[in-house]
Design a protein around this motif. Sequence first.
Motif, mmCIF file in Angstrom:
data_model
loop_
_atom_site.group_PDB
_atom_site.id
_atom_site.type_symbol
_atom_site.label_atom_id
_atom_site.label_comp_id
_atom_site.label_asym_id
_atom_site.label_seq_id
_atom_site.Cartn_x
_atom_site.Cartn_y
_atom_site.Cartn_z
ATOM 1 N N TRP A 43 0.803 -1.225 0.000
ATOM 2 C CA TRP A 43 0.000 0.000 0.000
ATOM 3 C C TRP A 43 0.832 1.271 0.000
ATOM 4 O O TRP A 43 0.569 2.196 -0.777
ATOM 5 C CB TRP A 43 -0.977 -0.015 1.181
ATOM 6 C CG TRP A 43 -0.371 0.201 2.540
ATOM 7 C CD1 TRP A 43 0.088 -0.760 3.392
ATOM 8 C CD2 TRP A 43 -0.172 1.447 3.206
ATOM 9 N NE1 TRP A 43 0.560 -0.203 4.541
ATOM 10 C CE2 TRP A 43 0.412 1.159 4.466
ATOM 11 C CE3 TRP A 43 -0.440 2.774 2.880
ATOM 12 C CZ2 TRP A 43 0.744 2.161 5.380
ATOM 13 C CZ3 TRP A 43 -0.107 3.773 3.784
ATOM 14 C CH2 TRP A 43 0.478 3.463 5.016
ATOM 15 N N ASN A 44 1.850 1.375 0.855
ATOM 16 C CA ASN A 44 2.606 2.626 0.937
ATOM 17 C C ASN A 44 3.487 2.846 -0.282
ATOM 18 O O ASN A 44 3.795 3.985 -0.639
ATOM 19 C CB ASN A 44 3.438 2.678 2.217
ATOM 20 C CG ASN A 44 4.309 1.461 2.411
ATOM 21 O OD1 ASN A 44 3.798 0.387 2.744
ATOM 22 N ND2 ASN A 44 5.601 1.603 2.204
ATOM 23 N N ASP A 45 3.862 1.760 -0.977
ATOM 24 C CA ASP A 45 4.637 1.908 -2.202
ATOM 25 C C ASP A 45 3.798 2.493 -3.340
ATOM 26 O O ASP A 45 4.353 2.961 -4.339
ATOM 27 C CB ASP A 45 5.199 0.553 -2.644
ATOM 28 C CG ASP A 45 6.311 0.061 -1.734
ATOM 29 O OD1 ASP A 45 6.862 0.883 -0.962
ATOM 30 O OD2 ASP A 45 6.628 -1.140 -1.784
ATOM 31 N N SER A 46 2.477 2.445 -3.200
ATOM 32 C CA SER A 46 1.606 2.960 -4.255
ATOM 33 C C SER A 46 1.412 4.471 -4.157
ATOM 34 O O SER A 46 0.930 5.098 -5.106
ATOM 35 C CB SER A 46 0.241 2.263 -4.208
ATOM 36 O OG SER A 46 -0.554 2.730 -3.130
ATOM 37 N N VAL B 44 -7.734 0.137 -6.692
ATOM 38 C CA VAL B 44 -8.866 0.041 -7.623
ATOM 39 C C VAL B 44 -8.380 0.146 -9.062
ATOM 40 O O VAL B 44 -8.798 -0.622 -9.936
ATOM 41 C CB VAL B 44 -9.914 1.127 -7.307
ATOM 42 C CG1 VAL B 44 -10.910 1.285 -8.455
ATOM 43 C CG2 VAL B 44 -10.645 0.800 -6.014
ATOM 44 N N ARG B 45 -7.484 1.071 -9.325
ATOM 45 C CA ARG B 45 -6.937 1.236 -10.681
ATOM 46 C C ARG B 45 -6.178 -0.010 -11.117
ATOM 47 O O ARG B 45 -6.289 -0.448 -12.273
ATOM 48 C CB ARG B 45 -6.031 2.465 -10.729
ATOM 49 C CG ARG B 45 -6.773 3.780 -10.607
ATOM 50 C CD ARG B 45 -5.801 4.960 -10.606
ATOM 51 N NE ARG B 45 -6.500 6.230 -10.498
ATOM 52 C CZ ARG B 45 -5.899 7.409 -10.434
ATOM 53 N NH1 ARG B 45 -4.570 7.487 -10.457
ATOM 54 N NH2 ARG B 45 -6.615 8.519 -10.332
ATOM 55 N N LEU B 46 -5.392 -0.577 -10.191
ATOM 56 C CA LEU B 46 -4.645 -1.791 -10.519
ATOM 57 C C LEU B 46 -5.591 -2.938 -10.862
ATOM 58 O O LEU B 46 -5.383 -3.663 -11.845
ATOM 59 C CB LEU B 46 -3.746 -2.180 -9.346
ATOM 60 C CG LEU B 46 -3.011 -3.518 -9.457
ATOM 61 C CD1 LEU B 46 -2.071 -3.533 -10.667
ATOM 62 C CD2 LEU B 46 -2.253 -3.833 -8.170
ATOM 63 N N LEU B 47 -6.627 -3.118 -10.069
ATOM 64 C CA LEU B 47 -7.572 -4.209 -10.309
ATOM 65 C C LEU B 47 -8.283 -4.046 -11.648
ATOM 66 O O LEU B 47 -8.448 -5.019 -12.397
ATOM 67 C CB LEU B 47 -8.595 -4.265 -9.173
ATOM 68 C CG LEU B 47 -8.050 -4.712 -7.817
ATOM 69 C CD1 LEU B 47 -9.077 -4.452 -6.714
ATOM 70 C CD2 LEU B 47 -7.671 -6.186 -7.843
ATOM 71 N N ARG B 48 -8.696 -2.843 -11.950
ATOM 72 C CA ARG B 48 -9.393 -2.611 -13.226
ATOM 73 C C ARG B 48 -8.447 -2.790 -14.406
ATOM 74 O O ARG B 48 -8.846 -3.318 -15.458
ATOM 75 C CB ARG B 48 -10.030 -1.228 -13.219
ATOM 76 C CG ARG B 48 -11.237 -1.166 -12.273
ATOM 77 C CD ARG B 48 -11.843 0.216 -12.185
ATOM 78 N NE ARG B 48 -13.084 0.186 -11.397
ATOM 79 C CZ ARG B 48 -13.610 1.230 -10.782
ATOM 80 N NH1 ARG B 48 -13.006 2.414 -10.854
ATOM 81 N NH2 ARG B 48 -14.725 1.112 -10.099
ATOM 82 N N TRP B 49 -7.205 -2.355 -14.253
ATOM 83 C CA TRP B 49 -6.210 -2.580 -15.312
ATOM 84 C C TRP B 49 -6.011 -4.075 -15.529
ATOM 85 O O TRP B 49 -6.003 -4.553 -16.674
ATOM 86 C CB TRP B 49 -4.883 -1.932 -14.934
ATOM 87 C CG TRP B 49 -3.761 -2.319 -15.860
ATOM 88 C CD1 TRP B 49 -3.447 -1.749 -17.058
ATOM 89 C CD2 TRP B 49 -2.829 -3.400 -15.670
ATOM 90 N NE1 TRP B 49 -2.373 -2.393 -17.628
ATOM 91 C CE2 TRP B 49 -1.975 -3.408 -16.802
ATOM 92 C CE3 TRP B 49 -2.629 -4.339 -14.664
ATOM 93 C CZ2 TRP B 49 -0.934 -4.334 -16.944
ATOM 94 C CZ3 TRP B 49 -1.616 -5.257 -14.793
ATOM 95 C CH2 TRP B 49 -0.777 -5.249 -15.926
ATOM 96 N N LEU B 50 -5.853 -4.815 -14.439
ATOM 97 C CA LEU B 50 -5.613 -6.246 -14.532
ATOM 98 C C LEU B 50 -6.786 -6.952 -15.194
ATOM 99 O O LEU B 50 -6.603 -7.864 -16.017
ATOM 100 C CB LEU B 50 -5.369 -6.818 -13.131
ATOM 101 C CG LEU B 50 -4.924 -8.270 -13.029
ATOM 102 C CD1 LEU B 50 -3.639 -8.508 -13.807
ATOM 103 C CD2 LEU B 50 -4.745 -8.658 -11.563
ATOM 104 N N GLU C 264 -7.575 6.568 1.525
ATOM 105 C CA GLU C 264 -8.299 6.889 0.304
ATOM 106 C C GLU C 264 -7.386 6.860 -0.910
ATOM 107 O O GLU C 264 -7.753 6.336 -1.965
ATOM 108 C CB GLU C 264 -8.966 8.260 0.438
ATOM 109 C CG GLU C 264 -10.163 8.267 1.361
ATOM 110 C CD GLU C 264 -11.257 7.314 0.892
ATOM 111 O OE1 GLU C 264 -11.535 7.267 -0.320
ATOM 112 O OE2 GLU C 264 -11.824 6.603 1.736
ATOM 113 N N ALA C 265 -6.191 7.415 -0.761
ATOM 114 C CA ALA C 265 -5.260 7.455 -1.895
ATOM 115 C C ALA C 265 -4.799 6.053 -2.273
ATOM 116 O O ALA C 265 -4.724 5.710 -3.463
ATOM 117 C CB ALA C 265 -4.061 8.338 -1.554
ATOM 118 N N ALA C 266 -4.471 5.227 -1.281
ATOM 119 C CA ALA C 266 -4.019 3.868 -1.561
ATOM 120 C C ALA C 266 -5.148 3.029 -2.146
ATOM 121 O O ALA C 266 -4.929 2.224 -3.066
ATOM 122 C CB ALA C 266 -3.467 3.217 -0.294
#
Length: 264
Positions: free
Chosen positions: A137-140, A236-242, A229-231
């Motif tokens: 999470w914090n790396d994102s 969410v973006r990663l999941l939708r991309w995947l 919220e930011a993480a």
Amino acid sequence: MYVADQTWPELGDYVASESVAVVPLGSTEQHGPHLPLSTDHVIAESLAREAASRTGFLCTPTVNVGVSPHHRQFHGTMWVDAPQFRDYVESMTRNLTYHGVDRVVYVNAHGGNVQHLREVGRRLRDAREAYAVEWMWNDSIPELVDELFETPGPHGGPKETSMMLHLDPRHVRSERLVDAAENGLTDWSDPETVRYGSRTFYDAIDNTANGVLGDQTDATAEKGERLFEAATEQLVRLLRWLDDQPFEDLMPRDHVDPQPGSRR
């Protein structure tokens, strides 16, 4: 969608049209005198559940004990050895693939799990069974972490403290924040445990007497909400991309030409 809350026919409907799953993983380990041992798995599960809720993707139960032998000197810390952890996560993921899932995001909140989750992902990808990727999470959101904290600390610091003040404030010992900062490690720019280019430490206690790093007095619930919220948005973006990727595009690429043995 949390898997354990569904019936099997409902899950059948899910895998008939979807193939993405979220697997939260953390640890049960010391986080200093101010945070509960649950810190990592509470953060991981909260992020995974929220992202699953926003996207409709499947979320599994949380893996609460991780690879934490480097915290073993502190009371209550639990851990599994790395080979057993890898085997367990791989077996659990293969369980998902049996039911039709072929893309997995390991929502991870414990640094000690990272390399082992990457290894599991490689095994599954090389076997062409699934594409499983680790997400920390914090790396994102590194820019936000740097904006909010002068000394964020990699363990038990203000970023994790802020997240727990937002997610589970009743288990944060706010009266111990000053103690955590004063007796922990806030400056590791020139650590005594790195000599001539070699990291000569193995355990957390080699670096910090009370098990934490960073300035915990810089933590607030408001900062934790911003981090969460930011993480979550990044996840969410990663999941939708995947979900959008053709499965074959996620698999290992072919060997470059000429192919081995092609000229024999």
